[in-house]
Each structure stands twice: as structure tokens, then as C-alpha cells.
Design a protein around this motif. Structure first.
Motif, mmCIF file in Angstrom:
data_model
loop_
_atom_site.group_PDB
_atom_site.id
_atom_site.type_symbol
_atom_site.label_atom_id
_atom_site.label_comp_id
_atom_site.label_asym_id
_atom_site.label_seq_id
_atom_site.Cartn_x
_atom_site.Cartn_y
_atom_site.Cartn_z
ATOM 1 N N THR A 242 0.382 -1.436 0.368
ATOM 2 C CA THR A 242 0.426 0.275 0.066
ATOM 3 C C THR A 242 0.581 1.335 -0.471
ATOM 4 O O THR A 242 0.480 2.389 -0.735
ATOM 5 N N LEU A 243 2.182 1.064 1.133
ATOM 6 C CA LEU A 243 2.600 2.298 0.664
ATOM 7 C C LEU A 243 3.697 2.462 -0.683
ATOM 8 O O LEU A 243 3.669 3.472 -1.089
ATOM 9 N N LEU A 244 4.169 1.616 -1.222
ATOM 10 C CA LEU A 244 4.581 1.704 -2.543
ATOM 11 C C LEU A 244 3.543 2.123 -3.530
ATOM 12 O O LEU A 244 3.795 2.553 -4.629
ATOM 13 N N ARG A 245 2.365 2.142 -3.368
ATOM 14 C CA ARG A 245 1.552 2.461 -4.171
ATOM 15 C C ARG A 245 1.645 4.157 -4.189
ATOM 16 O O ARG A 245 0.948 4.521 -5.196
ATOM 17 N N ARG A 246 0.948 4.353 -3.111
ATOM 18 C CA ARG A 246 0.955 5.633 -2.822
ATOM 19 C C ARG A 246 2.485 6.680 -3.272
ATOM 20 O O ARG A 246 1.762 7.486 -3.603
ATOM 21 N N TRP A 247 3.613 5.960 -2.702
ATOM 22 C CA TRP A 247 4.925 6.444 -3.411
ATOM 23 C C TRP A 247 4.622 6.450 -4.873
ATOM 24 O O TRP A 247 5.387 7.397 -4.443
ATOM 25 N N PHE A 248 4.181 5.405 -5.065
ATOM 26 C CA PHE A 248 4.315 5.730 -6.670
ATOM 27 C C PHE A 248 3.732 5.673 -7.537
ATOM 28 O O PHE A 248 2.968 5.816 -8.845
ATOM 29 N N ALA A 249 2.318 6.631 -7.276
ATOM 30 C CA ALA A 249 1.016 7.315 -7.514
ATOM 31 C C ALA A 249 1.100 7.925 -8.766
ATOM 32 O O ALA A 249 2.211 9.386 -8.213
ATOM 33 N N GLY A 250 0.677 8.008 -9.733
ATOM 34 C CA GLY A 250 1.107 9.105 -10.525
ATOM 35 C C GLY A 250 2.409 8.684 -11.340
ATOM 36 O O GLY A 250 1.907 9.510 -12.454
ATOM 37 N N TRP A 251 3.349 8.156 -11.142
ATOM 38 C CA TRP A 251 4.567 7.431 -12.332
ATOM 39 C C TRP A 251 4.325 7.019 -13.373
ATOM 40 O O TRP A 251 2.892 6.583 -13.804
ATOM 41 N N PRO A 252 4.624 7.360 -14.681
ATOM 42 C CA PRO A 252 4.534 6.775 -15.673
ATOM 43 C C PRO A 252 3.844 5.941 -15.870
ATOM 44 O O PRO A 252 4.514 4.285 -15.428
ATOM 45 N N SER A 253 3.554 4.863 -17.428
ATOM 46 C CA SER A 253 3.096 3.461 -17.384
ATOM 47 C C SER A 253 4.868 2.627 -17.395
ATOM 48 O O SER A 253 5.174 3.190 -17.968
ATOM 49 N N PRO A 254 5.013 1.442 -16.598
ATOM 50 C CA PRO A 254 4.176 0.509 -16.682
ATOM 51 C C PRO A 254 3.853 0.944 -14.759
ATOM 52 O O PRO A 254 3.495 -0.084 -13.910
ATOM 53 N N VAL A 255 4.319 1.799 -14.038
ATOM 54 C CA VAL A 255 4.587 1.691 -12.760
ATOM 55 C C VAL A 255 2.803 1.178 -11.646
ATOM 56 O O VAL A 255 3.396 0.275 -10.998
ATOM 57 N N GLY A 256 2.287 2.301 -11.933
ATOM 58 C CA GLY A 256 0.956 1.459 -11.359
ATOM 59 C C GLY A 256 0.187 0.499 -11.820
ATOM 60 O O GLY A 256 -0.232 -0.292 -11.351
ATOM 61 N N GLU A 257 0.169 0.315 -12.925
ATOM 62 C CA GLU A 257 -0.276 -1.057 -13.737
ATOM 63 C C GLU A 257 0.631 -2.476 -12.738
ATOM 64 O O GLU A 257 0.069 -3.668 -12.394
ATOM 65 N N LEU A 258 1.704 -2.333 -12.680
ATOM 66 C CA LEU A 258 2.794 -3.276 -11.882
ATOM 67 C C LEU A 258 2.453 -3.323 -10.907
ATOM 68 O O LEU A 258 1.984 -4.245 -9.835
ATOM 69 N N LEU A 259 2.040 -2.595 -10.065
ATOM 70 C CA LEU A 259 2.202 -2.228 -8.329
ATOM 71 C C LEU A 259 0.385 -2.821 -8.404
ATOM 72 O O LEU A 259 0.125 -3.749 -7.202
#
Length: 399
Positions: A242-259
Motif C-alpha cells: 500500500t505504501l509503495l502504491r502511494r509513493w509511486f502514484a502518478g508515475w508513468p506506465s508501467p509503474v502503476g499497472e505493475l504495482l
């Protein structure tokens, strides 16, 4: 028969044990856990690491488990390019392999002259003056002509051999996972691999095999590594994710999709550590043989260059080449001294390069980030080119 004790059944210890056995040594491999195992993530192997594995006789089958990593450049969290994708002429791409696949290959390469003992906690070294070295356990002492300390970052044997070296935090933590293909069917192939660099945060991803090559198995998919400044997190894996998804929110693809496609059980957290200063020697003659430090026991360093496993394989290949025909006595002690003379400068050079890259990757603060972003496109190719050249310079000693 010449005998060796290898302490630690990580990838470096397995590589060393198998290499020694294939050159006529009787090897005892000691592992403190109840079984020899690997985690479910992956690792990157650079050309020097692949060269070392081939020198150890483990080249066969590597192509079947390795996937080349494309040069994808570096982006900012807003998607703008810091470094455009532009592979250097003659540059050889690293590969990514699933740790379990590599682990299986190393186990298969041990042969019949390796005795594996699990559940054995090594406590130290017996005084070795004039005698063969021996490791002490709760069940007594195990003597050998050669002792290989491959027991990792928290080595039990290193403090005996190099008491001045201390493991410290590098100021960041890392999380790794492999997302099976079936959980990320929407990602286009061209968006899977990449690197994004923010203020004290970094996210790197790479394709592990071709889509559908492993079906629903954990050995195919997309490998990612997230790095963040600060200490490791004590929370549960679900909270860490959950923390990782918050820290990396809004980063370009594929970051959000992978998390989003990652499950808590996939995530492996690692505190990133550094060994300072490095030991003054990696080989310690004793009696007719001696002790050597190998892998993270010798040169723990941050993962920013992806050279930890490669250096461990270099250590193993160098050691096995040097002691291939050495018999206990002057030949073996000379080989141990040569191992130290060859490996320490190499480790020092890579540690220096790692710290230079860490200073760039971990920049924080508006002014520091502005300076880094303004110069990264110029500095990074030059710096990374030097790093790649330093890594590529290594070749195993002749047998």
C-alpha cells in the motif's frame, strides 16, 4: 583428496561449491536454514557475470532461462526523459533471470562430490596456526584444506578475518517482485521495461521471458524493483505494498499497472546495506591451506549497479581457476594469496563506482534535483559507460 568447506548456500556459495567439485575437490556445503532455497524474484546479470558462469561450466542452459534487457533510457515521474534510449555502439545488454531458475541450474551443477548439510549454524573459525582451517558449529569442528566464507552480508566468519569491516545501512530500502503475465495482460510489450527516477525514489522493470511463455507459473512475467530512501519498513507485506502504491502514484506506465497487479505475497523487501571499509584481504593462508571471503561476505554494496551477483560469480570463477590444480601446501597457499590480490582491487573499483551512482540516484531537495535533472542526460551516459566498461573488463584467469 583435497577438501573444501563452503559456508553458505546462496548463489555465490552454490557456484563455488559446484566449481570446486568439478575440478576434483571434495566439498561440504553448509547452510544454516533447514533447506537450500531461493526467493521468488529475479536478478539482472551483466556480461561479466555471464562470463563467470560460463567459466564455471554453467553456460549450458543459460540462454533458456535468460532474457535480454533492452536499453530503455530514464524518465522522470512526470514522464519526461532524463536520458533518451540510446544503446552505446558495441554495448552488450544485460539479461534478467528468475532466481528459482538460476538456483535450479546451480543445484544441478553441484554433482556427486558435494555433500549438503542443512540446519548447520557456523559459529566461527578454529585457531588455525600451523593447522588446517576449521569451522566450528554446535556439533563440533569441520576441518578442510580450504574454507570458503560465502555466508552473506551478515557473515559470521568475516568478523574473525576482517574485524575492522562493518555493515552499515546505505540509507535506502528496496522491494522486488515478479508479476506473472496473466495478471498484467493489458501492458503493451514496448511499455514493460523501463526506469523512472524521482526524488529519492526509483522504479525499474524488465520482461522476464516472453508473454505466455510460462503461463500462470511464477517463473515468467515482469520483474520490478522499487527503491526508496529511508529504513526498511516493519509493517506487513500488504501495508508495504500500500505504501509503495502511494509513493509511486502518478508515475508513468508501467509503474502503476505493475504495482496494481502485485500481490502482497509477491513482494520481497531488502534493506540496502554497505560494507565499509572493505576487508584489506580476501584470502587468508593457514597451515597447508586457508580461508577466502566470497560474495556479499567480501563486498556487500548497494544494488544500484546490479553487480552483487555478478561479483560473487566472478569470485567463484577466479577461486576455482586458481585452485584447480593446487595441492595443499605452498601451491594452495599461493593460490589463496593470488585470489586476494586479484579480487580486492576489483571489489574496490566496483564499490567506488556504486557510490558515485548512488549519489546521483539518491539526490533529494529542489536544488539537488534540479542540478541532477539538468545534467543527468550528459552525466549518466558517461558515468554508466564507465561503469559498464569497468564491469566488462573482467575475464577469468586462465586455468
Amino acid at each position: 583428496m583435497r577438501t573444501a568447506v563452503v559456508v553458505g548456500a546462496g548463489i555465490g556459495g552454490l557456484a563455488a561449491a559446484g566449481g570446486l567439485a568439478r575440478t576434483g575437490w571434495q566439498v561440504t556445503l553448509l547452510e544454516r536454514e533447514d533447506r537450500v532455497r531461493s526467493d521468488g524474484t529475479a536478478l539482472v546479470l551483466w556480461p561479466n557475470g555471464l562470463r563467470a558462469l560460463r567459466a564455471l561450466g554453467l553456460g549450458e542452459g543459460l540462454d533458456a532461462i535468460a532474457t535480454a534487457v533492452a536499453h530503455t533510457g530514464v524518465r522522470r515521474p512526470d514522464g519526461q526523459w532524463l536520458v533518451q534510449p540510446r544503446p552505446q555502439p558495441g554495448e552488450r545488454a544485460p539479461v534478467v533471470v528468475h532466481r528459482e531458475d538460476l538456483h535450479d541450474a546451480l543445484i544441478a551443477g553441484l554433482g556427486e562430490q558435494v555433500e549438503i548439510r542443512t540446519g548447520v549454524s557456523v559459529r566461527g573459525l578454529r585457531p588455525v596456526s600451523g593447522d588446517r582451517p576449521a569451522v566450528t558449529t554446535g556439533r563440533g569442528a569441520i576441518e578442510a584444506d580450504l574454507v570458503v566464507a560465502a555466508d552473506g552480508t551478515q557473515s559470521v566468519l568475516r568478523p574473525v578475518l576482517a574485524p575492522g569491516s562493518t555493515v552499515i545501512s546505505s540509507g535506502c530500502a528496496a522491494w522486488r517482485a515478479v508479476v506473472p503475465w496473466y495478471r498484467a495482460p493489458q501492458l503493451p510489450p514496448e511499455q514493460i521495461s523501463g526506469e523512472v527516477l524521482g526524488a529519492g525514489y526509483r522504479f525499474v522493470s524488465a520482461s522476464l521471458g516472453e508473454r505466455g511463455s510460462a503461463g500462470g507459473s511464477s517463473r515468467g512475467g515482469i520483474y520490478w524493483v522499487a527503491t526508496a530512501v529511508g529504513a526498511s519498513r516493519p509493517e506487513s507485506p500488504a501495508t508495504q505494498l500500500t505504501l509503495l502504491r502511494r509513493w509511486f502514484a502518478g508515475w508513468p506506465s508501467p509503474v502503476g499497472e505493475l504495482l496494481a497487479a502485485t500481490e502482497p505475497g509477491d513482494v520481497v523487501q531488502q534493506e540496502v546495506r554497505d560494507l565499509r571499509p572493505l576487508p584489506r584481504a580476501y584470502g587468508f593462508p593457514a597451515g597447508p591451506g586457508g580461508v577466502v571471503l566470497l560474495g556479499d561476505a567480501a563486498h556487500t554494496m548497494p544494488h544500484h549497479l546490479g553487480q552483487g551477483a555478478c561479483l560473487a560469480f566472478e569470485d567463484a570463477a577466479t577461486l576455482c581457476a586458481l585452485v584447480r590444480d593446487a595441492v595443499p601446501g605452498p601451491q594452495l597457499t599461493a593460490a589463496i594469496e593470488t585470489y586476494s590480490r586479484l579480487r580486492r582491487p576489483r571489489a574496490v573499483a566496483m564499490a567506488r563506482q556504486t557510490r558515485r551512482v548512488a549519489a546521483v540516484l539518491q539526490a533529494r531537495g529542489r536544488l539537488a534535483l534540479r542540478a541532477r535533472n539538468a545534467t543527468l542526460g550528459t552525466i549518466s551516459p558517461r558515468l554508466m559507460g564507465r561503469v559498464a566498461a569497468t564491469a566488462a573488463q573482467w575475464n577469468p584467469p586462465p586455468p
